[in-house]
Design a protein around this motif. Structure first.
Motif, PDB file in Angstrom:
ATOM      1  N   PHE A  86      -0.266  87.523  75.785  1.00 61.09           N
ATOM      2  CA  PHE A  86      -1.533  88.109  76.480  1.00 61.09           C
ATOM      3  C   PHE A  86      -1.562  89.401  76.819  1.00 61.09           C
ATOM      4  O   PHE A  86      -2.259  90.368  76.742  1.00 61.09           O
ATOM      5  N   TYR A  87      -0.453  89.883  77.603  1.00 58.50           N
ATOM      6  CA  TYR A  87      -0.098  91.411  78.040  1.00 58.50           C
ATOM      7  C   TYR A  87      -0.517  92.175  76.807  1.00 58.50           C
ATOM      8  O   TYR A  87      -0.801  93.180  76.736  1.00 58.50           O
ATOM      9  N   LEU A  88       0.258  91.813  75.776  1.00 59.97           N
ATOM     10  CA  LEU A  88       0.271  92.683  74.437  1.00 59.97           C
ATOM     11  C   LEU A  88      -0.905  92.836  73.866  1.00 59.97           C
ATOM     12  O   LEU A  88      -1.390  93.812  73.493  1.00 59.97           O
ATOM     13  N   ASP A  89      -1.921  91.598  73.885  1.00 57.85           N
ATOM     14  CA  ASP A  89      -3.074  91.644  73.613  1.00 57.85           C
ATOM     15  C   ASP A  89      -3.957  92.489  74.317  1.00 57.85           C
ATOM     16  O   ASP A  89      -4.723  93.438  73.769  1.00 57.85           O
ATOM     17  N   ILE A  90      -3.655  92.656  75.682  1.00 55.30           N
ATOM     18  CA  ILE A  90      -4.577  93.461  76.528  1.00 55.30           C
ATOM     19  C   ILE A  90      -4.299  94.892  76.155  1.00 55.30           C
ATOM     20  O   ILE A  90      -5.080  95.603  76.166  1.00 55.30           O
ATOM     21  N   GLN A  91      -2.701  95.232  76.035  1.00 52.38           N
ATOM     22  CA  GLN A  91      -2.673  96.555  75.506  1.00 52.38           C
ATOM     23  C   GLN A  91      -3.294  96.956  74.474  1.00 52.38           C
ATOM     24  O   GLN A  91      -3.687  98.216  74.141  1.00 52.38           O
ATOM     25  N   TRP A 151     -11.064  98.543  78.762  1.00 53.87           N
ATOM     26  CA  TRP A 151      -9.441  97.802  79.090  1.00 53.87           C
ATOM     27  C   TRP A 151      -8.465  98.245  79.450  1.00 53.87           C
ATOM     28  O   TRP A 151      -7.183  97.808  80.027  1.00 53.87           O
ATOM     29  N   ALA A 152      -8.668  99.709  79.493  1.00 54.35           N
ATOM     30  CA  ALA A 152      -7.290 100.434  80.018  1.00 54.35           C
ATOM     31  C   ALA A 152      -6.952 100.445  81.362  1.00 54.35           C
ATOM     32  O   ALA A 152      -5.708 100.283  81.718  1.00 54.35           O
ATOM     33  N   PRO A 153      -7.759 100.127  82.499  1.00 60.70           N
ATOM     34  CA  PRO A 153      -7.301 100.060  83.668  1.00 60.70           C
ATOM     35  C   PRO A 153      -6.321  98.642  83.902  1.00 60.70           C
ATOM     36  O   PRO A 153      -5.539  98.476  84.675  1.00 60.70           O
ATOM     37  N   HIS A 154      -6.463  97.621  82.979  1.00 50.97           N
ATOM     38  CA  HIS A 154      -5.969  96.504  82.957  1.00 50.97           C
ATOM     39  C   HIS A 154      -4.682  96.368  82.095  1.00 50.97           C
ATOM     40  O   HIS A 154      -3.780  95.424  82.276  1.00 50.97           O
ATOM     41  N   ALA A 155      -4.144  97.534  81.320  1.00 49.19           N
ATOM     42  CA  ALA A 155      -3.264  97.455  80.494  1.00 49.19           C
ATOM     43  C   ALA A 155      -1.818  97.895  81.192  1.00 49.19           C
ATOM     44  O   ALA A 155      -1.882  99.251  81.626  1.00 49.19           O
ATOM     45  N   VAL A 156      -1.239  97.000  81.502  1.00 44.74           N
ATOM     46  CA  VAL A 156       0.140  97.286  82.241  1.00 44.74           C
ATOM     47  C   VAL A 156       1.208  96.920  81.510  1.00 44.74           C
ATOM     48  O   VAL A 156       0.991  95.801  80.693  1.00 44.74           O
TER      49      VAL A 156
END
Length: 59
Positions: free
Chosen positions: A8-13, A22-27
């Protein structure tokens, strides 16, 4: 569960690269690659044990 969280995190990135909203959520993912090492081996082992149990119960 760890693999799903990491994915999920890799998908957001990846989405952040395509869509800047989506940039603010990419951690960085809290689940490191090393945390999931050995999971495939464990899954294959479990499957092999189930298959062996079925083979033993066949007439």
């Amino acid at each position: 569960m760890l693999v799903q969280v990491r994915a999920f995190y890799l998908d957001i990135q990846e989405w952040a690269l395509e869509d800047p909203t989506w940039a603010p959520h990419a951690v960085p993912s809290p689940v490191r690659r090393g945390d999931t090492d050995g999971m495939n081996k464990h899954r294959r082992s479990t499957t092999a044990k189930m298959h062996q149990r079925v083979r033993e119960r066949l007439p």
